[in-house]
Design a protein around this motif. Structure first.
Motif, PDB file in Angstrom:
ATOM      1  N   LEU A   1       0.932  -1.235  -0.073  1.00 23.10           N
ATOM      2  CA  LEU A   1       0.081   0.068  -0.076  1.00 23.10           C
ATOM      3  C   LEU A   1       1.033   1.210   0.023  1.00 23.10           C
ATOM      4  CD1 LEU A   1      -2.503  -1.022   2.671  1.00 23.10           C
ATOM      5  CD2 LEU A   1      -2.535  -1.467   0.349  1.00 23.10           C
ATOM      6  N   SER A   2       0.306   2.244  -0.691  1.00 23.44           N
ATOM      7  CA  SER A   2       1.111   3.550  -0.806  1.00 23.44           C
ATOM      8  C   SER A   2       0.170   4.509  -0.311  1.00 23.44           C
ATOM      9  CB  SER A   2       1.618   3.808  -2.161  1.00 23.44           C
ATOM     10  OG  SER A   2       2.550   2.987  -2.461  1.00 23.44           O
ATOM     11  N   CYS A   3       0.655   5.670   0.644  1.00 25.09           N
ATOM     12  CA  CYS A   3      -0.058   6.666   0.628  1.00 25.09           C
ATOM     13  C   CYS A   3       0.871   8.037   0.540  1.00 25.09           C
ATOM     14  CB  CYS A   3      -0.246   6.932   2.383  1.00 25.09           C
ATOM     15  SG  CYS A   3      -1.040   8.241   3.138  1.00 25.09           S
ATOM     16  N   ALA A   4       0.365   8.851  -0.580  1.00 20.27           N
ATOM     17  CA  ALA A   4       0.796   9.795  -1.007  1.00 20.27           C
ATOM     18  C   ALA A   4       0.130  11.146  -0.333  1.00 20.27           C
ATOM     19  CB  ALA A   4       0.713  10.100  -2.734  1.00 20.27           C
ATOM     20  N   ALA A   5       1.149  12.010   0.291  1.00 17.16           N
ATOM     21  CA  ALA A   5       0.841  12.960   0.972  1.00 17.16           C
ATOM     22  C   ALA A   5       1.058  14.340   0.422  1.00 17.16           C
ATOM     23  CB  ALA A   5       1.330  13.147   2.485  1.00 17.16           C
ATOM     24  N   SER A   6       0.049  15.312   0.485  1.00 17.07           N
ATOM     25  CA  SER A   6       0.474  16.640   0.010  1.00 17.07           C
ATOM     26  C   SER A   6      -0.440  17.793   0.904  1.00 17.07           C
ATOM     27  CB  SER A   6      -0.220  16.716  -1.608  1.00 17.07           C
ATOM     28  OG  SER A   6      -1.467  16.512  -1.603  1.00 17.07           O
ATOM     29  N   GLY A   7       0.166  19.041   0.733  1.00 20.36           N
ATOM     30  CA  GLY A   7      -0.573  20.179   1.369  1.00 20.36           C
ATOM     31  C   GLY A   7      -0.216  20.350   2.843  1.00 20.36           C
ATOM     32  N   PHE A   8       0.718  19.726   3.396  1.00 22.61           N
ATOM     33  CA  PHE A   8       1.385  19.853   4.663  1.00 22.61           C
ATOM     34  C   PHE A   8       2.755  19.328   4.927  1.00 22.61           C
ATOM     35  CE2 PHE A   8       1.262  15.589   6.355  1.00 22.61           C
ATOM     36  CZ  PHE A   8       0.781  14.857   5.504  1.00 22.61           C
ATOM     37  N   TYR A   9       3.645  19.621   5.820  1.00 21.05           N
ATOM     38  CA  TYR A   9       4.979  19.487   5.698  1.00 21.05           C
ATOM     39  C   TYR A   9       5.150  17.858   6.079  1.00 21.05           C
ATOM     40  CZ  TYR A   9       9.779  20.581   6.883  1.00 21.05           C
ATOM     41  OH  TYR A   9      11.277  20.881   6.640  1.00 21.05           O
ATOM     42  N   PHE A  10       5.117  16.998   5.448  1.00 26.05           N
ATOM     43  CA  PHE A  10       4.917  15.505   5.673  1.00 26.05           C
ATOM     44  C   PHE A  10       6.280  15.184   6.307  1.00 26.05           C
ATOM     45  CE2 PHE A  10       6.509  11.428   4.193  1.00 26.05           C
ATOM     46  CZ  PHE A  10       5.372  10.708   4.434  1.00 26.05           C
ATOM     47  N   SER A  11       7.266  15.626   6.319  1.00 24.03           N
ATOM     48  CA  SER A  11       8.481  15.112   6.747  1.00 24.03           C
ATOM     49  C   SER A  11       8.682  15.275   8.394  1.00 24.03           C
ATOM     50  CB  SER A  11       9.807  15.846   6.278  1.00 24.03           C
ATOM     51  OG  SER A  11       9.957  17.185   6.495  1.00 24.03           O
ATOM     52  N   ILE A  12       7.713  16.075   9.108  1.00 28.95           N
ATOM     53  CA  ILE A  12       7.690  16.281  10.464  1.00 28.95           C
ATOM     54  C   ILE A  12       6.595  15.364  11.105  1.00 28.95           C
ATOM     55  CG2 ILE A  12       8.913  18.482  10.258  1.00 28.95           C
ATOM     56  CD1 ILE A  12       6.320  19.884  10.860  1.00 28.95           C
ATOM     57  N   TYR A  13       5.588  14.913  10.294  1.00 26.45           N
ATOM     58  CA  TYR A  13       4.751  14.154  10.808  1.00 26.45           C
ATOM     59  C   TYR A  13       4.959  12.777  11.099  1.00 26.45           C
ATOM     60  CZ  TYR A  13       1.189  17.981  10.157  1.00 26.45           C
ATOM     61  OH  TYR A  13       0.451  19.003  10.209  1.00 26.45           O
ATOM     62  N   THR A  14       4.290  12.408  12.225  1.00 27.54           N
ATOM     63  CA  THR A  14       4.439  10.793  12.396  1.00 27.54           C
ATOM     64  C   THR A  14       3.229  10.219  11.507  1.00 27.54           C
ATOM     65  OG1 THR A  14       5.132  10.653  14.630  1.00 27.54           O
ATOM     66  CG2 THR A  14       3.920   8.871  13.959  1.00 27.54           C
ATOM     67  N   MET A  15       3.421   8.978  10.888  1.00 24.48           N
ATOM     68  CA  MET A  15       2.607   8.281   9.930  1.00 24.48           C
ATOM     69  C   MET A  15       2.042   6.897  10.331  1.00 24.48           C
ATOM     70  SD  MET A  15       2.037  10.723   7.764  1.00 24.48           S
ATOM     71  CE  MET A  15       1.214   9.806   6.481  1.00 24.48           C
ATOM     72  N   SER A  16       0.916   6.586  10.082  1.00 28.71           N
ATOM     73  CA  SER A  16       0.379   5.368  10.489  1.00 28.71           C
ATOM     74  C   SER A  16      -0.266   4.808   9.750  1.00 28.71           C
ATOM     75  CB  SER A  16      -0.248   5.605  12.017  1.00 28.71           C
ATOM     76  OG  SER A  16       0.505   5.959  12.873  1.00 28.71           O
TER      77      SER A  16
ATOM     78  N   ASN B 196       7.285  12.377  -0.197  1.00 26.50           N
ATOM     79  CA  ASN B 196       5.947  12.605   0.652  1.00 26.50           C
ATOM     80  C   ASN B 196       5.197  11.473   0.505  1.00 26.50           C
ATOM     81  OD1 ASN B 196       6.935  15.061   1.186  1.00 26.50           O
ATOM     82  ND2 ASN B 196       5.300  16.117   0.183  1.00 26.50           N
ATOM     83  N   THR B 197       5.547  10.280   0.861  1.00 28.56           N
ATOM     84  CA  THR B 197       4.760   8.720   0.621  1.00 28.56           C
ATOM     85  C   THR B 197       5.107   7.888   1.707  1.00 28.56           C
ATOM     86  OG1 THR B 197       4.914   9.121  -1.815  1.00 28.56           O
ATOM     87  CG2 THR B 197       4.346   6.856  -0.676  1.00 28.56           C
ATOM     88  N   VAL B 198       4.223   7.376   2.371  1.00 24.08           N
ATOM     89  CA  VAL B 198       4.555   6.235   3.491  1.00 24.08           C
ATOM     90  C   VAL B 198       3.784   5.050   2.826  1.00 24.08           C
ATOM     91  CG1 VAL B 198       2.152   6.741   4.399  1.00 24.08           C
ATOM     92  CG2 VAL B 198       4.031   5.753   5.700  1.00 24.08           C
ATOM     93  N   TYR B 199       4.471   3.967   2.939  1.00 21.43           N
ATOM     94  CA  TYR B 199       4.274   2.476   2.490  1.00 21.43           C
ATOM     95  C   TYR B 199       3.813   1.578   3.613  1.00 21.43           C
ATOM     96  CZ  TYR B 199       6.815   4.493  -1.500  1.00 21.43           C
ATOM     97  OH  TYR B 199       7.291   5.520  -2.367  1.00 21.43           O
ATOM     98  N   LEU B 200       2.811   0.573   3.170  1.00 20.11           N
ATOM     99  CA  LEU B 200       2.752  -0.528   3.825  1.00 20.11           C
ATOM    100  C   LEU B 200       3.056  -1.903   2.994  1.00 20.11           C
ATOM    101  CD1 LEU B 200       1.915  -1.453   6.839  1.00 20.11           C
ATOM    102  CD2 LEU B 200      -0.301  -1.760   6.055  1.00 20.11           C
ATOM    103  N   GLN B 201       4.148  -2.732   3.522  1.00 19.60           N
ATOM    104  CA  GLN B 201       4.340  -3.856   2.771  1.00 19.60           C
ATOM    105  C   GLN B 201       3.448  -4.977   3.596  1.00 19.60           C
ATOM    106  OE1 GLN B 201       5.828  -4.460  -0.197  1.00 19.60           O
ATOM    107  NE2 GLN B 201       5.185  -6.621   0.149  1.00 19.60           N
ATOM    108  N   MET B 202       2.576  -5.587   2.891  1.00 19.20           N
ATOM    109  CA  MET B 202       2.063  -6.747   3.755  1.00 19.20           C
ATOM    110  C   MET B 202       2.344  -8.170   2.959  1.00 19.20           C
ATOM    111  SD  MET B 202      -1.521  -4.944   4.413  1.00 19.20           S
ATOM    112  CE  MET B 202      -2.149  -4.874   2.582  1.00 19.20           C
TER     113      MET B 202
ATOM    114  N   THR C 217       5.319  -4.477   6.882  1.00 18.85           N
ATOM    115  CA  THR C 217       6.538  -3.355   7.366  1.00 18.85           C
ATOM    116  C   THR C 217       6.137  -1.889   6.678  1.00 18.85           C
ATOM    117  OG1 THR C 217       8.251  -5.269   6.842  1.00 18.85           O
ATOM    118  CG2 THR C 217       8.695  -2.744   6.760  1.00 18.85           C
ATOM    119  N   ILE C 218       6.119  -1.195   7.569  1.00 19.32           N
ATOM    120  CA  ILE C 218       5.895   0.487   7.311  1.00 19.32           C
ATOM    121  C   ILE C 218       7.151   1.028   7.010  1.00 19.32           C
ATOM    122  CG2 ILE C 218       5.909   1.175   9.747  1.00 19.32           C
ATOM    123  CD1 ILE C 218       3.780   2.999   9.018  1.00 19.32           C
ATOM    124  N   SER C 219       7.241   1.964   5.912  1.00 22.72           N
ATOM    125  CA  SER C 219       8.148   2.672   5.523  1.00 22.72           C
ATOM    126  C   SER C 219       7.935   4.124   4.934  1.00 22.72           C
ATOM    127  CB  SER C 219       9.261   1.883   4.686  1.00 22.72           C
ATOM    128  OG  SER C 219       8.448   1.595   3.355  1.00 22.72           O
TER     129      SER C 219
END
Length: 118
Positions: free
Chosen positions: A20-35, A77-83, A69-71
Protein backbone atom coordinates in the motif's frame (compact mmCIF):
# COMPACT_ATOMS: atom_id res chain seq x y z
CA UNK A 1 -5.36 21.48 0.45
CA UNK A 2 -4.24 18.65 2.73
CA UNK A 3 -4.59 15.26 1.10
CA UNK A 4 -3.64 11.70 1.91
CA UNK A 5 -4.35 9.37 -0.99
CA UNK A 6 -4.02 5.64 -0.48
CA UNK A 7 -3.45 3.18 -3.29
CA UNK A 8 -2.37 -0.40 -3.83
CA UNK A 9 -5.31 -2.25 -2.37
CA UNK A 10 -7.15 -5.01 -4.13
CA UNK A 11 -8.03 -8.68 -4.09
CA UNK A 12 -5.31 -11.13 -3.15
CA UNK A 13 -5.22 -14.80 -2.24
CA UNK A 14 -4.24 -15.95 1.23
CA UNK A 15 -0.47 -16.02 1.50
CA UNK A 16 -0.06 -13.29 -1.06
CA UNK A 17 1.41 -9.83 -0.74
CA UNK A 18 0.40 -6.24 -1.33
CA UNK A 19 2.16 -2.94 -0.96
CA UNK A 20 0.00 0.00 0.00
CA UNK A 21 1.09 3.55 -0.70
CA UNK A 22 -0.08 6.82 0.78
CA UNK A 23 0.80 9.98 -1.09
CA UNK A 24 0.69 13.12 1.04
CA UNK A 25 0.36 16.72 -0.02
CA UNK A 26 -0.55 20.09 1.44
CA UNK A 27 1.44 19.81 4.67
CA UNK A 28 4.99 19.40 5.92
CA UNK A 29 5.05 15.63 5.61
CA UNK A 30 8.59 15.14 6.88
CA UNK A 31 7.78 16.24 10.45
CA UNK A 32 4.64 14.13 10.84
CA UNK A 33 4.29 10.73 12.38
CA UNK A 34 2.55 8.43 9.91
CA UNK A 35 0.37 5.44 10.63
CA UNK A 36 -1.75 2.84 8.94
CA UNK A 37 -5.10 1.85 10.41
CA UNK A 38 -7.64 -0.65 9.19
CA UNK A 39 -11.36 -1.09 9.64
CA UNK A 40 -13.78 -3.91 8.94
CA UNK A 41 -17.54 -3.36 9.23
CA UNK A 42 -18.76 -4.48 12.63
CA UNK A 43 -15.36 -4.07 14.23
CA UNK A 44 -13.49 -1.13 15.67
CA UNK A 45 -10.82 0.56 13.65
CA UNK A 46 -7.40 -0.67 14.72
CA UNK A 47 -3.90 0.67 14.45
CA UNK A 48 -1.75 -1.48 12.17
CA UNK A 49 1.61 0.28 12.17
CA UNK A 50 3.24 3.62 12.82
CA UNK A 51 6.50 5.28 11.87
CA UNK A 52 8.12 8.40 13.27
CA UNK A 53 8.95 11.42 11.17
CA UNK A 54 12.58 10.48 10.57
CA UNK A 55 11.68 6.85 10.00
CA UNK A 56 13.89 5.62 12.80
CA UNK A 57 11.19 4.08 14.95
CA UNK A 58 8.38 1.77 13.90
CA UNK A 59 5.66 0.03 15.83
CA UNK A 60 3.30 -2.76 14.80
CA UNK A 61 0.17 -4.31 16.12
CA UNK A 62 0.58 -7.93 17.13
CA UNK A 63 -1.63 -8.96 14.22
CA UNK A 64 0.89 -7.68 11.69
CA UNK A 65 4.14 -8.28 13.54
CA UNK A 66 6.57 -10.14 11.32
CA UNK A 67 4.37 -9.85 8.23
CA UNK A 68 3.92 -6.11 7.75
CA UNK A 69 6.54 -3.43 7.23
CA UNK A 70 5.91 0.29 7.33
CA UNK A 71 8.35 2.65 5.65
CA UNK A 72 8.47 6.20 4.38
CA UNK A 73 10.21 8.26 1.76
CA UNK A 74 10.20 11.85 2.93
CA UNK A 75 11.62 13.06 -0.37
CA UNK A 76 8.52 11.67 -2.08
CA UNK A 77 6.03 12.52 0.69
CA UNK A 78 4.94 8.91 0.70
CA UNK A 79 4.44 6.23 3.32
CA UNK A 80 4.17 2.54 2.49
CA UNK A 81 2.82 -0.60 4.06
CA UNK A 82 4.27 -3.83 2.75
CA UNK A 83 1.99 -6.72 3.65
CA UNK A 84 3.18 -10.29 3.25
CA UNK A 85 1.65 -13.65 4.09
CA UNK A 86 -1.79 -12.13 3.99
CA UNK A 87 -4.64 -13.82 5.80
CA UNK A 88 -8.40 -13.54 5.31
CA UNK A 89 -8.62 -11.69 8.62
CA UNK A 90 -6.48 -8.93 7.10
CA UNK A 91 -9.44 -7.99 4.92
CA UNK A 92 -10.32 -4.40 5.70
CA UNK A 93 -10.25 -0.85 4.47
CA UNK A 94 -6.78 0.47 5.18
CA UNK A 95 -6.39 4.13 6.10
CA UNK A 96 -3.39 6.39 6.11
CA UNK A 97 -3.07 8.79 9.04
CA UNK A 98 -0.76 11.71 9.73
CA UNK A 99 -0.23 13.45 13.05
CA UNK A 100 2.15 16.10 14.25
CA UNK A 101 3.68 15.62 17.67
CA UNK A 102 3.04 18.49 20.11
CA UNK A 103 0.35 19.99 17.88
CA UNK A 104 -3.35 19.34 17.51
CA UNK A 105 -3.01 18.39 13.87
CA UNK A 106 -4.02 15.13 12.26
CA UNK A 107 -5.24 14.02 8.86
CA UNK A 108 -6.92 10.95 7.42
CA UNK A 109 -6.99 9.45 3.98
CA UNK A 110 -10.11 7.98 2.38
CA UNK A 111 -8.90 4.40 2.56
CA UNK A 112 -8.12 1.58 0.18
CA UNK A 113 -9.86 -1.80 0.22
CA UNK A 114 -7.83 -4.93 0.83
CA UNK A 115 -9.61 -8.23 0.37
CA UNK A 116 -7.86 -11.51 1.12
CA UNK A 117 -9.85 -14.42 -0.20
CA UNK A 118 -9.46 -17.60 -2.18
Amino acid sequence: QVQLVESGGGLVQPGGSLRLSCAASGFYFSIYTMSWYRHTPGKERELVATITSAGGTTNYADSGQGRFTISRDNAKNTVYLQMNSLKPEDTAVYYCHARRPAYDLNYWGQGTQVTVSS
